[in-house]
Design a protein around this motif. Structure first.
Motif, PDB file in Angstrom:
ATOM      1  N   ILE A   1       7.344  -7.786  17.286  1.00  0.00           N
ATOM      2  CA  ILE A   1       8.271  -6.668  17.071  1.00  0.00           C
ATOM      3  C   ILE A   1       8.552  -6.551  15.571  1.00  0.00           C
ATOM      4  O   ILE A   1       8.919  -7.531  14.927  1.00  0.00           O
ATOM      5  N   PHE A   2       8.362  -5.350  15.052  1.00  0.00           N
ATOM      6  CA  PHE A   2       8.489  -5.152  13.613  1.00  0.00           C
ATOM      7  C   PHE A   2       9.433  -3.987  13.340  1.00  0.00           C
ATOM      8  O   PHE A   2       9.353  -2.944  13.994  1.00  0.00           O
ATOM      9  N   TYR A   3      10.345  -4.193  12.392  1.00  0.00           N
ATOM     10  CA  TYR A   3      11.280  -3.148  11.964  1.00  0.00           C
ATOM     11  C   TYR A   3      10.901  -2.681  10.563  1.00  0.00           C
ATOM     12  O   TYR A   3      10.832  -3.476   9.636  1.00  0.00           O
ATOM     13  N   TRP A   4      10.659  -1.373  10.443  1.00  0.00           N
ATOM     14  CA  TRP A   4      10.289  -0.798   9.146  1.00  0.00           C
ATOM     15  C   TRP A   4      11.416   0.138   8.714  1.00  0.00           C
ATOM     16  O   TRP A   4      11.730   1.104   9.396  1.00  0.00           O
ATOM     17  N   GLN A   5      12.012  -0.158   7.559  1.00  0.00           N
ATOM     18  CA  GLN A   5      13.083   0.684   7.045  1.00  0.00           C
ATOM     19  C   GLN A   5      12.488   1.796   6.183  1.00  0.00           C
ATOM     20  O   GLN A   5      11.833   1.539   5.178  1.00  0.00           O
ATOM     21  N   CYS A   6      12.681   3.034   6.606  1.00  0.00           N
ATOM     22  CA  CYS A   6      12.108   4.173   5.897  1.00  0.00           C
ATOM     23  C   CYS A   6      12.812   4.377   4.556  1.00  0.00           C
ATOM     24  O   CYS A   6      14.034   4.202   4.443  1.00  0.00           O
ATOM     25  N   ILE A   7      12.036   4.746   3.536  1.00  0.00           N
ATOM     26  CA  ILE A   7      12.577   5.023   2.204  1.00  0.00           C
ATOM     27  C   ILE A   7      12.535   6.513   1.914  1.00  0.00           C
ATOM     28  O   ILE A   7      13.470   7.093   1.383  1.00  0.00           O
ATOM     29  N   ASP A   8      11.415   7.155   2.303  1.00  0.00           N
ATOM     30  CA  ASP A   8      11.294   8.594   2.063  1.00  0.00           C
ATOM     31  C   ASP A   8      10.573   9.227   3.254  1.00  0.00           C
ATOM     32  O   ASP A   8      11.114   9.261   4.350  1.00  0.00           O
ATOM     33  N   GLN A   9       9.334   9.681   3.054  1.00  0.00           N
ATOM     34  CA  GLN A   9       8.546  10.297   4.117  1.00  0.00           C
ATOM     35  C   GLN A   9       7.194   9.584   4.221  1.00  0.00           C
ATOM     36  O   GLN A   9       6.138  10.219   4.230  1.00  0.00           O
ATOM     37  N   GLU A  10       7.226   8.276   4.339  1.00  0.00           N
ATOM     38  CA  GLU A  10       5.997   7.491   4.418  1.00  0.00           C
ATOM     39  C   GLU A  10       5.228   7.786   5.704  1.00  0.00           C
ATOM     40  O   GLU A  10       5.825   8.092   6.732  1.00  0.00           O
ATOM     41  N   LEU A  11       3.912   7.672   5.625  1.00  0.00           N
ATOM     42  CA  LEU A  11       3.056   7.775   6.805  1.00  0.00           C
ATOM     43  C   LEU A  11       2.546   6.365   7.137  1.00  0.00           C
ATOM     44  O   LEU A  11       1.905   5.711   6.307  1.00  0.00           O
ATOM     45  N   LEU A  12       2.860   5.900   8.343  1.00  0.00           N
ATOM     46  CA  LEU A  12       2.480   4.561   8.767  1.00  0.00           C
ATOM     47  C   LEU A  12       1.332   4.648   9.780  1.00  0.00           C
ATOM     48  O   LEU A  12       1.388   5.439  10.727  1.00  0.00           O
ATOM     49  N   LYS A  13       0.296   3.834   9.588  1.00  0.00           N
ATOM     50  CA  LYS A  13      -0.834   3.793  10.522  1.00  0.00           C
ATOM     51  C   LYS A  13      -0.803   2.470  11.284  1.00  0.00           C
ATOM     52  O   LYS A  13      -0.718   1.402  10.689  1.00  0.00           O
ATOM     53  N   ILE A  14      -0.874   2.552  12.625  1.00  0.00           N
ATOM     54  CA  ILE A  14      -0.855   1.366  13.476  1.00  0.00           C
ATOM     55  C   ILE A  14      -2.240   1.184  14.092  1.00  0.00           C
ATOM     56  O   ILE A  14      -2.785   2.113  14.696  1.00  0.00           O
ATOM     57  N   GLN A  15      -2.818  -0.006  13.949  1.00  0.00           N
ATOM     58  CA  GLN A  15      -4.086  -0.345  14.590  1.00  0.00           C
ATOM     59  C   GLN A  15      -3.857  -1.541  15.502  1.00  0.00           C
ATOM     60  O   GLN A  15      -3.196  -2.508  15.114  1.00  0.00           O
ATOM     61  N   LEU A  16      -4.431  -1.487  16.706  1.00  0.00           N
ATOM     62  CA  LEU A  16      -4.255  -2.551  17.681  1.00  0.00           C
ATOM     63  C   LEU A  16      -5.605  -3.016  18.186  1.00  0.00           C
ATOM     64  O   LEU A  16      -6.496  -2.214  18.456  1.00  0.00           O
ATOM     65  N   PHE A  17      -5.767  -4.330  18.303  1.00  0.00           N
ATOM     66  CA  PHE A  17      -6.981  -4.885  18.884  1.00  0.00           C
ATOM     67  C   PHE A  17      -6.806  -4.967  20.393  1.00  0.00           C
ATOM     68  O   PHE A  17      -5.775  -5.393  20.896  1.00  0.00           O
ATOM     69  N   CYS A  18      -7.837  -4.568  21.120  1.00  0.00           N
ATOM     70  CA  CYS A  18      -7.829  -4.748  22.571  1.00  0.00           C
ATOM     71  C   CYS A  18      -9.244  -5.054  23.016  1.00  0.00           C
ATOM     72  O   CYS A  18     -10.203  -4.870  22.267  1.00  0.00           O
ATOM     73  N   LEU A  19      -9.407  -5.510  24.245  1.00  0.00           N
ATOM     74  CA  LEU A  19     -10.709  -5.906  24.756  1.00  0.00           C
ATOM     75  C   LEU A  19     -11.491  -4.726  25.310  1.00  0.00           C
ATOM     76  O   LEU A  19     -12.643  -4.861  25.678  1.00  0.00           O
ATOM     77  N   GLU A  20     -10.872  -3.559  25.377  1.00  0.00           N
ATOM     78  CA  GLU A  20     -11.556  -2.371  25.830  1.00  0.00           C
ATOM     79  C   GLU A  20     -12.175  -1.661  24.625  1.00  0.00           C
ATOM     80  O   GLU A  20     -11.896  -1.973  23.483  1.00  0.00           O
ATOM     81  N   GLN A  21     -13.018  -0.678  24.904  1.00  0.00           N
ATOM     82  CA  GLN A  21     -13.653   0.056  23.816  1.00  0.00           C
ATOM     83  C   GLN A  21     -12.678   1.030  23.161  1.00  0.00           C
ATOM     84  O   GLN A  21     -12.739   1.271  21.966  1.00  0.00           O
ATOM     85  N   CYS A  22     -11.790   1.616  23.959  1.00  0.00           N
ATOM     86  CA  CYS A  22     -10.871   2.630  23.438  1.00  0.00           C
ATOM     87  C   CYS A  22      -9.532   1.971  23.099  1.00  0.00           C
ATOM     88  O   CYS A  22      -8.648   1.879  23.951  1.00  0.00           O
ATOM     89  N   CYS A  23      -9.392   1.506  21.887  1.00  0.00           N
ATOM     90  CA  CYS A  23      -8.162   0.833  21.481  1.00  0.00           C
ATOM     91  C   CYS A  23      -7.203   1.855  20.876  1.00  0.00           C
ATOM     92  O   CYS A  23      -7.624   2.772  20.166  1.00  0.00           O
ATOM     93  N   PRO A  24      -5.901   1.707  21.124  1.00  0.00           N
ATOM     94  CA  PRO A  24      -4.950   2.697  20.614  1.00  0.00           C
ATOM     95  C   PRO A  24      -4.780   2.607  19.096  1.00  0.00           C
ATOM     96  O   PRO A  24      -4.769   1.527  18.521  1.00  0.00           O
ATOM     97  N   GLN A  25      -4.699   3.769  18.479  1.00  0.00           N
ATOM     98  CA  GLN A  25      -4.382   3.856  17.049  1.00  0.00           C
ATOM     99  C   GLN A  25      -3.493   5.079  16.882  1.00  0.00           C
ATOM    100  O   GLN A  25      -3.770   6.142  17.434  1.00  0.00           O
ATOM    101  N   THR A  26      -2.431   4.920  16.158  1.00  0.00           N
ATOM    102  CA  THR A  26      -1.485   6.015  16.041  1.00  0.00           C
ATOM    103  C   THR A  26      -0.863   6.021  14.649  1.00  0.00           C
ATOM    104  O   THR A  26      -0.868   5.004  13.954  1.00  0.00           O
ATOM    105  N   ASN A  27      -0.354   7.175  14.264  1.00  0.00           N
ATOM    106  CA  ASN A  27       0.360   7.326  12.995  1.00  0.00           C
ATOM    107  C   ASN A  27       1.821   7.684  13.272  1.00  0.00           C
ATOM    108  O   ASN A  27       2.132   8.372  14.240  1.00  0.00           O
ATOM    109  N   ILE A  28       2.708   7.205  12.402  1.00  0.00           N
ATOM    110  CA  ILE A  28       4.140   7.509  12.503  1.00  0.00           C
ATOM    111  C   ILE A  28       4.604   8.047  11.151  1.00  0.00           C
ATOM    112  O   ILE A  28       4.277   7.470  10.108  1.00  0.00           O
TER     113      ILE A  28
END
Length: 417
Positions: A332-359
């Motif tokens: 669990i990670f808490y990110w304190q926003c400073i302005d209008q940052e774009l955060l990219k999340i990458q996750l490893f999984c054992l399937e071919q289609c692993c989730p990746q999202t931007n916040i």
């Protein structure tokens, strides 16, 4: 302020993989072996092989012949058959199909309790055909196929070669070329190239045997390799006597060699290596995001808190021990926003289609972003989670310390804009 919380759930981990070696059907190791002492045709013996650790469901079992040693006179042959497979062990029955001397059949065995490994058994086929097609349970992680041969019976000069193994998304087709074969048996193993490395198939006519150099792709640090007998040609002029061998010196090689005065006209084989650590990799089990919460309540509800301070140019790393009784972890990670940052999340999984999202941060609406990634663990050895952090990124890596250390990225968050 940046917080990383590690939420640990303690449950007994699932047993995924086990392997062993059997030399019970060898007259040197077993002087009372009926197969050796008797000359009755189709004489047989059986052995029960217990697992070191009980599986949660009945596993698939795959065999790998390590030694064959028979009298040269026809008719000749042997058969291996699996039965009574349970969560605690299995039985292997061997039949000597000749009236002449039987010396030995040694073999490796592998038990898999994993949806990424499927095994098709086709034992003791009378008057075998040149082609068989098998359908399997569809799984998009399956992309490699491996076969063996575990029985044959010949009345005169014989050969058996595998001429094709074609895998589709729903079926696998195996092709053979036979001469003089009255009975035959094989298994097909289907899996993922992340777990199995399979070498090329060759036919060797070298009288003293031959070997292949194992070429490991990038990232393979586990060297658990086996030569894999696929077929041979024999005219009855010499005993059938050969064994497989793996060397781990300056380079890894897999070979098959006759011994004594034996001369086998040709031997067909390949090799394969198993990435044991892959059976212990964490499996992604979900991502949760929230942007409005009470930080104090969230922090109080968890077991362990890791606060990592940093400067602009530092990389902070910390390794956390995950004992064998742990089944799941939540990062669990808490990110304190400073302005209008774009955060990219990458996750490893054992399937071919692993989730990746931007916040997208927006200081006018969102002050803190909370991200929680949960992973399930399958541990047979102690694991570690390595947390690495800079001013613009966070990563969590699973570390498995076997004979060679194996690492796999679980979770990465970075500021991209």
């Amino acid at each position: 302020m940046f917080f990383i919380l590690l939420h640990i759930t303690s449950i007994v981990a699932v047993h995924k993989f086990e392997q062993g070696f059997v030399n019970h059907f060898n007259y040197v190791q077993n002087p009372t072996l009926i197969l050796f002492l008797s000359s009755t045709q189709f004489r047989q013996e059986e052995i029960y092989i217990p697992f070191q650790k009980q599986f949660t469901q009945v596993p698939n079992v795959y065999l790998n012949v390590e030694t064959l040693d028979f009298e040269y006179i026809f008719p000749q042959g042997y058969s291996l058959d699996l039965h009574s497979v349970s969560t605690n062990g299995f039985k292997v029955k061997i039949v000597c199909e000749s009236t002449h001397i039987f010396y030995a059949v040694n073999f490796n065995w592998f038990a898999f309790n994993d949806e990424r490994v499927q095994i098709i058994n086709n034992f003791m086929i009378t008057n075998p055909q040149n082609q068989y097609t098998h359908f399997y349970q569809k799984n998009y992680q399956i992309n490699v196929a491996l076969s063996n041969f575990v029985s044959y019976y010949a009345l005169s000069s014989q050969y058996n070669y595998q001429t094709g193994l074609i895998l589709t998304s729903e079926s696998v087709t195996i092709n053979f070329q036979f001469q003089g074969i009255q009975q035959f048996g094989y298994q097909i193993l289907l899996s993922s190239s992340d777990i199995f490395l399979i070498g090329p198939t060759i036919i060797s006519i070298e009288p003293k045997g031959s070997n292949q150099v194992v070429n490991f792709p990038t990232g393979w640090t586990i060297q658990n390799c086996f030569a894999n007998l696929l077929g041979f040609k024999h005219d009855g002029s010499e005993n059938v006597r050969f064994f497989t061998n793996i060397t781990y010196s300056s380079q890894v090689t897999a070979g098959i060699y006759p011994w004594s005065t034996t001369y086998v006209q040709s031997i067909q084989y390949n090799h394969y290596c198993i990435n044991n650590a892959f059976f212990e990799l964490a499996k992604f089990n979900g991502l949760m995001q929230s942007r409005f919460f009470d930080p104090n309540n969230e922090i109080d509800s968890h077991i362990e808190i890791k606060e990592i301070s940093y400067s602009q140019n530092q990389i902070i790393s910390e390794e956390i021990v995950i004992t064998q009784t742990i089944e799941s972890i939540s990062i669990i990670f808490y990110w304190q926003c400073i302005d209008q940052e774009l955060l990219k999340i990458q996750l490893f999984c054992l399937e071919q289609c692993c989730p990746q999202t931007n916040i997208k941060c927006d200081i006018k609406k969102i002050h803190t972003v909370r991200l929680q990634a949960k992973f399930l663990l399958n541990q047979n050895s102690q694991n570690y989670v390595k947390i690495s952090k800079t001013s613009v990124s966070l990563s969590a890596t699973q570390v498995i310390k076997l004979s060679n250390q194996y690492e796999k990225l679980l979770f990465k968050l970075e500021k991209v804009a």
